[in-house]
Scaffold this motif. Structure first.
Motif, mmCIF file in Angstrom:
data_model
loop_
_atom_site.group_PDB
_atom_site.id
_atom_site.type_symbol
_atom_site.label_atom_id
_atom_site.label_comp_id
_atom_site.label_asym_id
_atom_site.label_seq_id
_atom_site.Cartn_x
_atom_site.Cartn_y
_atom_site.Cartn_z
ATOM 1 N N HIS A 1 42.206 45.179 38.850
ATOM 2 C CA HIS A 1 42.709 44.611 40.202
ATOM 3 C C HIS A 1 43.561 43.360 39.595
ATOM 4 N N GLU B 1 43.247 39.646 39.914
ATOM 5 C CA GLU B 1 41.882 39.113 39.325
ATOM 6 C C GLU B 1 42.264 38.989 37.887
ATOM 7 N N HIS C 1 35.679 42.429 37.205
ATOM 8 C CA HIS C 1 36.606 42.104 38.532
ATOM 9 C C HIS C 1 36.345 40.475 38.730
ATOM 10 N N GLU C 2 37.018 40.110 39.711
ATOM 11 C CA GLU C 2 36.777 38.785 40.019
ATOM 12 C C GLU C 2 36.789 38.870 41.738
ATOM 13 N N GLU D 1 31.753 40.889 38.999
ATOM 14 C CA GLU D 1 32.567 40.067 39.930
ATOM 15 C C GLU D 1 32.272 38.692 39.245
HETATM 16 ZN ZN LIG Z 1 38.068 43.963 41.822
#
Ligand SMILES: [Zn+2]
Length: 1012
Positions: free
Chosen positions: A181, A184, A289-290, A365
């Motif tokens: 993503h 991110e 992810h973030e 995340e």
């Molecule tokens: Zn993500």
């Protein structure tokens, strides 16, 4: 600011001495657990370490694993490429820089190897970096052979003891993927530094990881999007006071949905990661992810879990996840948790490649700032609240840096790697067991196989579905002779409360048999990757009573239904004894069966018919408006009749599309119309491009050309008809109210948001669109241009939210949108029914069709301009007034002869109600029959609405129009309530769009008009 103060030993020692000392240190630990601490004898890179401390905003935002950097005489640190340390403010490397560093590591350390794993849609490279001991890296092939035996237990005859021997020798592979993503942004620098640590650090903790396993890293998954994101960030740095443009494009086609492609495998990044995962026989796929603070291991999420994963895996999620939380809690790092709202039902996430291929899927995340700025971040109360699964929650307000994020990412990964290595025999054995249970599936829970019959009328779409399975590393076989299987007894549905249908339900159903012709495809379930095939081909049911009220993503996806291809789930184990051979490559052979001047190709709504039209520019093609027979062959409505094409040229064009071209002696007597290669404008907004991206990739793959223009461009072309025959306006997605489409982004304040190549943003445009300012929308000029385009004969095609838009500007009179009250269809497969088989949009379709639906919109029809259609409750509820007699005979008034009550015109939900005589009296609002909406497909009746997934409150949309063609002026507006082109999963409904394109100037064909 206060930093962690740790003793440093800035004395350089010889490598051998160092190794000996640190070995001694590890042996001294009493409890068998290795301390997560650096080796005090290994020198530290003081300058680098000082910067780590400087950029870490709180002493508790780091750990003993990452609050220093070991020094190396020979191996360069990330600083060599970044100009600063990993996670430093204002530093965001392009993928190319990340690769440059990884290759520097490879060049300077025998513990690192870099592999190229493929290219993106825009031609950028993807890599995987393996880090392990030189010995392990030298023996990669031998180790891979060992892992392959565990991955495919058939090779060791499902022998558990043999598996144990292999487990004792094998070195596991833990695969980490970063920044799929693009906004991110933290993972690439975290992974650069992690790679350095794993290659250089001599602490026992790290050495155990290095010697015990192979860490495989793809530092940038969405490479095209990464480069654009770094562009945006650089633009921001050089215009610090301005707003910077949102990242409207990530990959060439889709944004956030690149993490929803693990079912259809339409995108290169999915294919490359999947191939890497399967080739390496990795045990874990851990995707970074973030979003939420500060580290959320969302693997051990909320229910419902995907119904096709092995319970062994769901236990592994919990084991690793909770251990991870525990380790980091002990470091004093706040805000580390697992569990949470994520539900693990859909297998569309990249990490789920592992879950569906007998490995372990994981996802973090962490907390990112969407760039490398250090920012003061204030959390929502639910994010800092303490809950049972978040006992040490994040702080309400903190100064947060990219370095903090990198500290969390690396600490989480290092503790995971270490725990995994400590328990690798268990996890390797589980890897084998999950594969074994996949192989023994037919004798356990079943089914035995899925069969795709050789006589499917849609061999091209069947081949596309099989190619998805092929990409998923599923083995496909083909029966060499006809065969018969027994199908299970269908359990009768619950008897209705009113007992109406009880008679037909009383007869017990007998088992049936089914014959399949030779050449039928068999997807055996006694293979190691049966799990993914089963998950894709089976049906999903999400109960409206499920405690989980907010499904995280789609609830249904049954691929056979969405591809319009017949798939039979066979539980009869005899199917495995059928003589069959493995298929190496899927083909849909087609060809010309003889010489002629006119060739006919049957129409079964195969999307490749559009490919053919655009490929054969010079051929003249007509569509038959009625079914016909020729030479004993039956051709359906819409079948192609081709002239001005040589047999050789036609043969080449259809050879792998699955079409049979049959010479006919003369044009059939039925009415025909030309099928022309429409000039297509494909319109996107500057609000979001993701939903339309799936449409773009579908058209590109089919070879259907179009001009890709924005709503801003539409506003500047006053004569759209001069350039285009068809305007496609696919769904917008987020923030897509009709007013947003027209107004765009707020522009009465702020600065222009350019999306174009500049010195700071060399990668922005790629193969997409550009503008000096993303903010303006379609505007009223654009609305006017669209109106005039349709009035002058153009075809405008819209779906879901753009249909709402078209209706809101009055482009399709007689159709209104209702508001759902109880309706809840969350990305489900639902039933649709053919209403008007004569419409060219329906060419090739059967009575029943399965479609992808995500809550509508709910269309209703009216024959009165400006009126809102909908259910006419009045007439149905009160069949007669109070008075004499029974329900069926008339009331009368005393002292006057009885009168017949005139019958109310009755209309089904999907029909235009005929105007009453009263309504017709001098009423300029009555829409003439030829201008009324023509419904092509409607939603099925409520009891047949659910095919796969979740349908709640379905009565609100049941029977309502799903695909509508509204004649407007001299043109047409074609409205979809469903999304016909979605995530590479809905090939069965592509032809609804393509038929509208191919028959753009004959959409009224076969139209039957109402009498009044
Ligand atoms: Zn993500």
């Amino acid at each position: 600011m206060i930093r962690t103060a740790r003793a440093r030993v800035p004395i350089f020692r010889g490598f051998v001495l160092l190794l000996m000392l640190s070995l001694a240190g590890s042996a001294a630990l009493a409890d068998g657990e290795t301390a997560p601490a650096r080796d005090p004898k290994q020198p530290v890179d003081d300058a680098y370490t000082a910067k780590i401390h400087k950029y870490t905003t709180q002493p508790f935002f780091t750990s003993p694993l990452v609050d220093y950097l070991p020094a190396s005489k020979s191996v360069p640190t990330p600083e060599v490429v970044l100009g600063d340390v990993a996670g430093a403010p204002a530093v965001l490397p392009y993928a190319e820089d990340v690769y440059k560093y990884m290759r520097l590591l490879e060049g300077n350390s025998p513990r690192v190897k870099v592999f190229s794993i493929g290219k993106t849609e825009e031609g950028r490279e993807m890599i995987a970096v393996a880090i392990s001991s030189p010995e392990n890296l030298k023996n990669l092939e031998a180790n891979r052979a060992r892992l392959a035996k565990l991955a495919d237990p058939r090779t060791i005859r499902l022998d558990d003891e043999e598996a144990d021997r292999i487990v004792a020798q094998a070195v596991p592979v833990y695969y980490i993927t970063g920044t799929i993503h693009s906004p991110e942004t933290g993972a690439p620098t975290a992974l650069m530094e992690l790679a350095y640590r794993l290659a250089v650090d001599e602490s026992p903790y790290i050495r155990e990881i290095r010697d015990g396993m192979i860490t495989l890293i793809t530092p940038v998954v969405e490479v095209d999007g990464r480069d654009r994101m770094v562009d945006i960030y650089r633009w921001h740095l050089s215009h610090p006071k301005d707003f910077y443009p949102p990242l409207i494009y990530w990959g060439k086609y889709v944004a956030h949905d690149n993490n929803r492609d693990a079912m259809g495998v339409t995108l290169k990044l999915t294919e490359n990661v999947l191939n890497t995962y399967v080739f390496w026989k990795a045990q874990v796929l851990h995707d970074l992810h973030e979003s939420v603070p500060y580290l959320y291991d969302n693997t051990a999420g909320d229910g419902p879990f995907n119904a096709w994963v092995d319970p062994i895996l769901t236990d592994e999620w919990e084991m690793i996840g909770w251990r991870n939380v525990s380790d980091m809690t002990k470091f004093g790092m706040p805000g580390v948790f697992t569990h949470g709202v994520f539900d693990t039902w859909s297998p569309g996430y990249l990490m789920f490649i592992a879950a569906m291929h007998n490995g372990i899927s994981r996802l973090y995340e962490t907390f990112g700032n969407g760039g490398a700025d250090t920012l003061e971040r204030t959390l929502d109360p639910q994010d800092y609240a303490r809950t049972w699964y978040k006992q040490n929650p994040p702080l309400p307000k903190v100064l947060w840096s990219q370095r903090d994020n990198n500290n969390y990412e690396q600490t989480g990964l290092l503790t995971s790697l270490h725990y995994f290595n400590e328990n690798k025999r268990l996890f390797l054995k589980n890897f084998y067991l999950k594969a074994k249970r996949s192989v023994t599936k037919p004798g356990a829970e079943g089914p035995a196989a899925y069969v795709l019959p050789a006589d499917d009328p849609r061999p091209g779409s069947q081949a596309e579905l099989l190619r998805v399975l092929e990409k998923q590393a599923v083995e496909i076989s083909r029966a060499t002779a006809a065969f018969t299987v027994t199908l299970p007894v269908k359990k009768s549905a619950k008897p209705k409360k009113d007992g109406k249908d009880s008679k037909e339900k009383d007869a017990p159903a007998a088992p049936t048999t089914r014959n399949f012709p030779a050449g039928s495809y068999i997807v055996r379930m006694d293979q190691p990757y049966s799990r993914i095939a089963d998950a894709l081909l089976d049906y999903q049911y999400w109960s409206p009573d499920d405690p989980q009220k907010t499904p995280y993503d789609d609830t249904g996806w049954t691929f056979g239904e969405l591809f319009g291809v017949e798939v039979t789930r066979v539980t009869d184990p005899k199917v495995l004894d059928v003589t069959m051979e493995r298929v190496k490559e899927i083909h849909a052979p087609g060809g010309v069966s003889g010489d002629g001047t006119i060739y006919a190709i049957n129409n079964n709504a195969e999307p490749s018919l559009a490919t053919l039209r655009y490929k054969l520019h010079d051929a003249s093609i007509e569509a038959a408006e009625e079914p016909f027979e020729s030479g004993g062959k039956k051709f359906s409505r819409g079948s192609f009749l081709l002239r001005n094409v040589s047999r050789a040229e036609l043969n080449t064009a259809i050879s792998d599309l699955g079409f049979q071209a049959i010479p006919v002696s003369a044009m059939p007597s039925v009415k025909t119309h030309p099928v022309r290669a429409a000039r297509i404008a494909f319109v996107h907004t500057w609000l979001s491009t993701q939903a339309e991206g799936w449409w773009r990739i579908a058209l590109d793959n089919l070879g259907v050309p179009y001009d890709y223009i924005s709503t801003q461009t539409v506003s500047k072309i006053s004569d759209l008809n001069a350039k285009y025959d068809v305007i496609l306006f696919p769904p917008v997605g987020f923030f897509s109210s009709p007013t947003a489409v027209i107004n765009g982004l707020p522009s009465t304040w702020g600065n222009p948001l350019p999306w174009k190549n500049t010195p700071e943003t060399p990668n922005l445009v790629g193969k997409n669109d550009s503008t000096d300012d993303m903010r303006p929308g379609l505007g009223w000029e654009g609305v006017g241009n669209l109106e005039s385009f349709v009035a002058k004969g153009g075809v405008l095609l819209t779906a879901t939210d753009t249909s709402r838009f078209a209706l809101s500007i009055g482009l399709a009179d007689g159709v209104s949108v209702g508001n759902a009250q109880k309706l809840k269809i969350v990305g489900s497969v639902v039933g649709a029914r053919l209403v008007d088989s004569r419409s060219p949009i329906a060419y090739g379709y059967d009575e029943k069709l399965s479609v992808y639906c995500d809550n509508g919109p709910i269309f209703s029809l009216s024959s009165i301009s400006g009126a809102r259609g909908g259910r006419r409750l009045g007439g149905e509820m009160h069949t007669r007034p109070t008075g004499r007699g029974t329900m069926d005979d008339p009331d009368f008034t005393i002292g006057r002869p009885g009168v017949e009550v005139p019958e109310e015109p009755k209309a089904e939900m999907w029909e235009n109600p005929l105007p009453t005589d009263e309504q017709l009296h001098n009423n300029f609002r009555v829409i003439p029959p030829a201008n009324r909406a023509r419904v092509i497909f409607r939603y099925a009746d409520n009891k047949e609405l659910l095919v796969s997934g979740l349908v709640e409150g379905g009565e609100e949309i049941a029977q309502h129009p799903a695909v509508v063609d509204v004649p407007t002026g001299s043109g047409h507006v074609v409205l979809f309530s469903i999304n016909p082109v979605y995530r590479g999963e809905t090939r069965g409904t592509y032809s609804l769009v393509l038929n509208a394109i191919l028959n753009f100037d004959s959409l009224n064909a076969g139209r039957q008009l109402a009498e009044k």
